[in-house]
Every structure is written in structure tokens, then in C-alpha cells.
Design a protein around this motif. Structure first.
Motif, PDB file in Angstrom:
ATOM      1  N   ASN A  74      -7.684  -4.348 -25.726  1.00 17.37           N
ATOM      2  CA  ASN A  74      -6.249  -4.552 -25.532  1.00 17.37           C
ATOM      3  C   ASN A  74      -5.954  -5.307 -24.238  1.00 17.37           C
ATOM      4  O   ASN A  74      -4.986  -6.066 -24.158  1.00 17.37           O
ATOM      5  CB  ASN A  74      -5.523  -3.205 -25.509  1.00 17.37           C
ATOM      6  N   ASP A  75      -6.801  -5.081 -23.215  1.00 20.57           N
ATOM      7  CA  ASP A  75      -6.570  -5.715 -21.917  1.00 20.57           C
ATOM      8  C   ASP A  75      -7.137  -7.121 -21.833  1.00 20.57           C
ATOM      9  O   ASP A  75      -6.676  -7.933 -21.021  1.00 20.57           O
ATOM     10  CB  ASP A  75      -7.183  -4.865 -20.794  1.00 20.57           C
ATOM     11  N   LEU A  76      -8.129  -7.421 -22.647  1.00 19.95           N
ATOM     12  CA  LEU A  76      -8.875  -8.678 -22.520  1.00 19.95           C
ATOM     13  C   LEU A  76      -7.990  -9.936 -22.561  1.00 19.95           C
ATOM     14  O   LEU A  76      -8.197 -10.849 -21.747  1.00 19.95           O
ATOM     15  CB  LEU A  76      -9.952  -8.746 -23.606  1.00 19.95           C
ATOM     16  N   PRO A  77      -6.991 -10.030 -23.464  1.00 19.58           N
ATOM     17  CA  PRO A  77      -6.176 -11.259 -23.493  1.00 19.58           C
ATOM     18  C   PRO A  77      -5.318 -11.464 -22.246  1.00 19.58           C
ATOM     19  O   PRO A  77      -4.804 -12.564 -22.034  1.00 19.58           O
ATOM     20  CB  PRO A  77      -5.289 -11.058 -24.741  1.00 19.58           C
ATOM     21  N   ARG A  78      -5.152 -10.424 -21.411  1.00 18.54           N
ATOM     22  CA  ARG A  78      -4.230 -10.522 -20.278  1.00 18.54           C
ATOM     23  C   ARG A  78      -4.927 -10.517 -18.918  1.00 18.54           C
ATOM     24  O   ARG A  78      -4.250 -10.466 -17.892  1.00 18.54           O
ATOM     25  CB  ARG A  78      -3.229  -9.359 -20.332  1.00 18.54           C
ATOM     26  N   PHE A 132      -1.999  -8.316 -13.239  1.00 19.50           N
ATOM     27  CA  PHE A 132      -2.415  -7.417 -14.318  1.00 19.50           C
ATOM     28  C   PHE A 132      -3.719  -6.724 -13.933  1.00 19.50           C
ATOM     29  O   PHE A 132      -4.719  -7.375 -13.628  1.00 19.50           O
ATOM     30  CB  PHE A 132      -2.596  -8.190 -15.621  1.00 19.50           C
ATOM     31  N   THR A 133      -3.718  -5.399 -13.926  1.00 17.47           N
ATOM     32  CA  THR A 133      -4.897  -4.637 -13.520  1.00 17.47           C
ATOM     33  C   THR A 133      -5.628  -3.999 -14.688  1.00 17.47           C
ATOM     34  O   THR A 133      -6.821  -3.741 -14.604  1.00 17.47           O
ATOM     35  CB  THR A 133      -4.501  -3.532 -12.517  1.00 17.47           C
ATOM     36  N   GLY A 134      -4.927  -3.733 -15.762  1.00 16.86           N
ATOM     37  CA  GLY A 134      -5.571  -3.166 -16.936  1.00 16.86           C
ATOM     38  C   GLY A 134      -5.876  -1.684 -16.792  1.00 16.86           C
ATOM     39  O   GLY A 134      -5.629  -1.051 -15.762  1.00 16.86           O
ATOM     40  N   GLU A 135      -6.439  -1.151 -17.844  1.00 13.02           N
ATOM     41  CA  GLU A 135      -6.743   0.284 -17.912  1.00 13.02           C
ATOM     42  C   GLU A 135      -7.745   0.709 -16.838  1.00 13.02           C
ATOM     43  O   GLU A 135      -7.536   1.701 -16.133  1.00 13.02           O
ATOM     44  CB  GLU A 135      -7.302   0.588 -19.307  1.00 13.02           C
ATOM     45  N   ASN A 136      -8.807  -0.064 -16.665  1.00 13.27           N
ATOM     46  CA  ASN A 136      -9.818   0.291 -15.672  1.00 13.27           C
ATOM     47  C   ASN A 136      -9.302   0.139 -14.249  1.00 13.27           C
ATOM     48  O   ASN A 136      -9.625   0.931 -13.365  1.00 13.27           O
ATOM     49  CB  ASN A 136     -11.070  -0.582 -15.860  1.00 13.27           C
ATOM     50  N   GLY A 137      -8.500  -0.904 -14.022  1.00 10.38           N
ATOM     51  CA  GLY A 137      -7.940  -1.124 -12.691  1.00 10.38           C
ATOM     52  C   GLY A 137      -7.004  -0.016 -12.273  1.00 10.38           C
ATOM     53  O   GLY A 137      -7.016   0.442 -11.121  1.00 10.38           O
ATOM     54  N   GLN A 176      -7.516   2.522  -9.078  1.00 12.99           N
ATOM     55  CA  GLN A 176      -6.449   2.480  -8.077  1.00 12.99           C
ATOM     56  C   GLN A 176      -6.760   1.560  -6.896  1.00 12.99           C
ATOM     57  O   GLN A 176      -6.184   1.716  -5.834  1.00 12.99           O
ATOM     58  CB  GLN A 176      -6.131   3.897  -7.562  1.00 12.99           C
ATOM     59  N   ASN A 177      -7.674   0.623  -7.048  1.00  9.63           N
ATOM     60  CA  ASN A 177      -7.938  -0.322  -5.966  1.00  9.63           C
ATOM     61  C   ASN A 177      -7.902  -1.769  -6.446  1.00  9.63           C
ATOM     62  O   ASN A 177      -8.351  -2.668  -5.753  1.00  9.63           O
ATOM     63  CB  ASN A 177      -9.297  -0.030  -5.311  1.00  9.63           C
ATOM     64  N   ALA A 178      -7.390  -1.974  -7.649  1.00  8.47           N
ATOM     65  CA  ALA A 178      -7.294  -3.325  -8.205  1.00  8.47           C
ATOM     66  C   ALA A 178      -5.947  -3.942  -7.839  1.00  8.47           C
ATOM     67  O   ALA A 178      -4.935  -3.253  -7.760  1.00  8.47           O
ATOM     68  CB  ALA A 178      -7.459  -3.284  -9.721  1.00  8.47           C
ATOM     69  N   THR A 179      -5.967  -5.256  -7.606  1.00  4.42           N
ATOM     70  CA  THR A 179      -4.737  -5.970  -7.249  1.00  4.42           C
ATOM     71  C   THR A 179      -4.244  -6.889  -8.357  1.00  4.42           C
ATOM     72  O   THR A 179      -3.085  -7.298  -8.350  1.00  4.42           O
ATOM     73  CB  THR A 179      -4.965  -6.816  -5.985  1.00  4.42           C
ATOM     74  N   GLY A 180      -5.129  -7.241  -9.296  1.00  3.97           N
ATOM     75  CA  GLY A 180      -4.731  -8.165 -10.356  1.00  3.97           C
ATOM     76  C   GLY A 180      -4.598  -9.598  -9.871  1.00  3.97           C
ATOM     77  O   GLY A 180      -3.951 -10.424 -10.514  1.00  3.97           O
ATOM     78  N   ILE A 181      -5.225  -9.918  -8.713  1.00  5.83           N
ATOM     79  CA  ILE A 181      -5.111 -11.250  -8.140  1.00  5.83           C
ATOM     80  C   ILE A 181      -6.397 -12.053  -8.320  1.00  5.83           C
ATOM     81  O   ILE A 181      -6.363 -13.270  -8.503  1.00  5.83           O
ATOM     82  CB  ILE A 181      -4.759 -11.154  -6.634  1.00  5.83           C
ATOM     83  N   ILE A 208     -12.822 -21.696 -18.243  1.00  4.48           N
ATOM     84  CA  ILE A 208     -13.223 -20.318 -17.957  1.00  4.48           C
ATOM     85  C   ILE A 208     -12.921 -19.457 -19.166  1.00  4.48           C
ATOM     86  O   ILE A 208     -11.863 -19.591 -19.795  1.00  4.48           O
ATOM     87  CB  ILE A 208     -12.518 -19.771 -16.694  1.00  4.48           C
ATOM     88  N   ASP A 209     -13.871 -18.593 -19.511  1.00 10.23           N
ATOM     89  CA  ASP A 209     -13.692 -17.696 -20.652  1.00 10.23           C
ATOM     90  C   ASP A 209     -14.389 -16.379 -20.329  1.00 10.23           C
ATOM     91  O   ASP A 209     -15.262 -16.319 -19.446  1.00 10.23           O
ATOM     92  CB  ASP A 209     -14.268 -18.314 -21.921  1.00 10.23           C
ATOM     93  N   ILE A 210     -14.002 -15.337 -21.043  1.00 11.59           N
ATOM     94  CA  ILE A 210     -14.543 -14.012 -20.767  1.00 11.59           C
ATOM     95  C   ILE A 210     -14.741 -13.261 -22.080  1.00 11.59           C
ATOM     96  O   ILE A 210     -13.889 -13.315 -22.972  1.00 11.59           O
ATOM     97  CB  ILE A 210     -13.603 -13.231 -19.806  1.00 11.59           C
ATOM     98  N   VAL A 211     -15.867 -12.598 -22.187  1.00  6.35           N
ATOM     99  CA  VAL A 211     -16.139 -11.695 -23.314  1.00  6.35           C
ATOM    100  C   VAL A 211     -16.589 -10.365 -22.718  1.00  6.35           C
ATOM    101  O   VAL A 211     -17.255 -10.326 -21.684  1.00  6.35           O
ATOM    102  CB  VAL A 211     -17.215 -12.258 -24.269  1.00  6.35           C
ATOM    103  N   SER A 212     -16.206  -9.289 -23.375  1.00  8.82           N
ATOM    104  CA  SER A 212     -16.514  -7.983 -22.808  1.00  8.82           C
ATOM    105  C   SER A 212     -16.544  -6.915 -23.883  1.00  8.82           C
ATOM    106  O   SER A 212     -15.846  -7.009 -24.900  1.00  8.82           O
ATOM    107  CB  SER A 212     -15.472  -7.617 -21.741  1.00  8.82           C
TER     108      SER A 212
END
Length: 337
Positions: free
Chosen positions: A271-275, A281-286, A290-295, A311-315
Motif C-alpha cells: 500500500n505504501d510503495l506507490p507513495r 510520506f513516511t509510510g507504515e514502517n516510518g 518514529q524517526n522518519a522524515t519522508g524527505i 529511479i524505481d523501487i521494488v520491495s
């Protein structure tokens, strides 16, 4: 322009015309004119009014539709008065000059905001450059006085350096064209420099880094690519699993060199991968850590777009792989050869 609304606005004019026709009819009857002649006059009057008002409505509609098309083409809608001609009608001129006044006020306001923003950005950049001096001095002191305490302090100083670098690159991300230098660079050297930038972070978290040797070269900016790799390594450590590992290698695909940064971390939910490249955006894990900035990934995407790097990402639950796609410029290689 709404035709029904236009005719509704003309209702008072139509009522006035009907009153005039009624008055004229009574007068003509009183002076002895025949009913046929009065009806002919009224019919001619109505016909002339209908033709005149229809032509006026069509002309007005063309003018308004033209204005609507102009504003649709404008990115800054407040500049519409610059494309408008001074209207012929007195009431339209009032609205035109009101729009001109509003545009002037908006431009002055934007100028003030842009000036303040530029001043603030310059101050941030200057402050970051100034803070680097004491950070470097503290690193040297720790390097010259090795102990368990200084090793811990070096790890924190490395973290501080990453935060200051991130702030600097964020401030410059909108205008990277003023700060980059494109030339041929070796990806293997940049990867090792990025690992060296984060050596205390990697050692502190017992992260094993496996770099498959390669000799690929690309045309890009060394400093910005190194920053992107730093962000990817930091994320791999931040979202690590037990016995964390990072694999870095390249593959050539058609006219592209693909640099892979792969980890065995906790992964990113579907659910978080497209964003993940959205700002803030920090997502569920971020949120859980509680230390993610989404930057970090947002900056990576911005810089990749500026530099023409894909750039691309798979997870999944077994880890995350981020791919950087560098275009191979055969023409430059042919000229150099």
C-alpha cells in the motif's frame, strides 16, 4: 458564457421595451391610427430588438469565451489582465482596471515573498557551511583520541553531517542546474565513497556491505549521485532486519546502466510503495519507528529527475531493491574514442 443567465440579465431591458411599445400603441390608437398599422410597427420593433439583442449576445459570448480560453492557457492566472485588451464598454473597463490593480498587488506580494525566500535559503546554506567547520574539527579531535566514547561520538557526528547535508541539498533541490557539473564518473568509486561517508553508521549497526566490482562509467554529477546513494544506504540501515546486508551491483540493459542497491530489510508494504517518493510520506514502517522524515526518497526522486536518472523501487517482506538507471551516451563515447 451562460446564455440563460445572459437573457435573464436583460429582463429589465425587455420590460422597458414592452412598456415603450404599450405606450406607443395607446398613443397611436388615440390619434386615430388603424390597428393593422400599429401591429406592423410593433412587429418591426420586436424584430429589430430581437436581431440586435441576438447579435449583441453572440458578440458578448465570443468575447467571454476568448477570455476563458486565455486563462486556461495561463499557468499564473493572475496575469490574465496582461492578455486582455481595454474593453469598449464603460462597466467592463471598471472591472478591467480592478483586475489590473489586483494583478499589480499580487506581483508585488510575490516579489516580497520570493525575496524573503531567497534570503532565507541563502542564510540556511551559509549556516550549513559554517556548521561544517566545527563538525569537522570535532571529527579530527575524535580521530586523534580514539576510545569507546569517541567512537560513539563519531557515529553521532556522522549522523549530524548527514542531516546538514540533507538540509543543504533540500535547499538547492529546486535549482540544481546552478550547482552541478556533468562529466564522466566511475560508479564504483562513487559507491565506495558513499560507503565511506556512512562507515560509522554501518559499523555501529553491524551491516555487511557487499559490492560486486564493476567498471561502469556514466555522465552525471558526482556530488549529487553520491548524495543519492547516501540516502539509499541510510534507508537500508534504518529499516534493517536481523543480520542486515546491503548488496550493490550494476547491470547493463539496452542503452542503460542500472545500479542496484539491495537490502534484506523489513521491506515496504504494498500500500505504501506507490507513495514512497512523495514529500513527507513516511509510510507504515516510518510511523512505527518514529524517526522518519519522508524527505530522503523525495529528494532522491527530485535529484534524479533533474539529472535525467531513472529511479524505481521494488520491495517485499524479504527486503527492498532500488534501481538507478543511467543512460549511456554512445555519441560521447564515439567522439572520445
Amino acid at each position: 458564457m451562460n446564455g440563460k443567465l445572459y437573457w435573464k440579465n436583460q429582463l429589465s431591458f425587455l420590460m422597458f421595451q414592452m412598456l415603450c411599445m404599450l405606450t406607443l400603441s395607446v398613443f397611436l390608437l388615440a390619434v386615430g391610427n388603424s390597428l393593422d398599422s400599429i401591429l406592423l410597427i410593433l412587429f418591426t420593433w420586436i424584430l429589430i430588438c430581437a436581431v440586435f439583442m441576438t447579435i449583441a449576445c453572440q458578440k458578448r459570448k465570443r468575447e467571454m469565451d476568448k477570455l476563458l480560453r486565455l486563462q486556461e492557457q495561463l499557468k499564473e492566472k493572475y496575469l490574465i489582465p496582461e492578455l486582455m485588451k481595454v474593453p469598449e464598454r464603460a462597466d467592463d473597463q471598471v472591472f478591467y482596471f480592478l483586475l489590473k490593480a489586483a494583478e499589480k498587488s499580487m506581483l508585488e506580494h510575490i516579489e516580497v515573498i520570493e525575496r524573503e525566500r531567497t534570503d532565507y535559503k541563502e542564510y540556511i546554506e551559509q549556516w550549513i557551511h559554517e556548521i561544517k567547520t566545527p563538525i569537522t574539527a570535532m571529527k579530527l579531535l575524535c580521530e586523534n583520541n580514539r576510545s569507546p566514547f569517541t567512537r560513539e561520538l563519531l557515529a553521532e557526528l556522522e549522523k549530524t553531517t548527514r542531516f546538514t547535508e540533507q538540509a543543504l541539498y533540500y535547499a538547492r533541490s529546486e535549482h540544481t542546474e546552478k550547482d552541478y557539473s556533468i562529466h564522466e564518473i566511475g560508479l564504483f568509486d562513487i559507491v565506495h565513497n558513499a560507503i565511506a561517508d556512512n562507515k560509522y553508521l554501518l559499523m555501529k549497526n553491524d551491516v555487511a556491505v557487499n559490492v560486486r566490482e564493476f567498471d561502469d562509467t556514466v555522465f552525471s554529477d558526482e556530488k549529487w549521485v553520491r548524495f543519492i546513494l547516501n540516502q539509499l544506504i541510510i534507508n537500508a540501515v534504518k529499516y534493517r532486519a536481523e543480520q542486515p546486508k546491503i548488496y550493490i551491483y550494476t547491470k547493463q540493459r539496452n542503452d542503460q546502466i542500472c545500479l542496484f542497491v539491495e537490502d534484506n530489510g523489513i521491506g515496504i508494504s504494498a500500500n505504501d510503495l506507490p507513495r514512497v517518493f512523495e514529500k513527507g510520506f513516511t509510510g507504515e514502517n516510518g510511523r512505527a519507528r518514529q524517526n522518519a522524515t519522508g524527505i530522503g526518497l523525495y529528494l532522491c526522486k527530485c535529484l534524479c529527475d533533474k539529472l535525467g536518472i531513472g529511479i524505481d523501487i521494488v520491495s517485499d517482506t524479504n527486503g527492498t531493491t532500488i534501481m538507478l538507471f543511467f543512460n549511456i551516451n554512445h555519441f560521447i563515447h564515439q567522439v572520445q574514442g
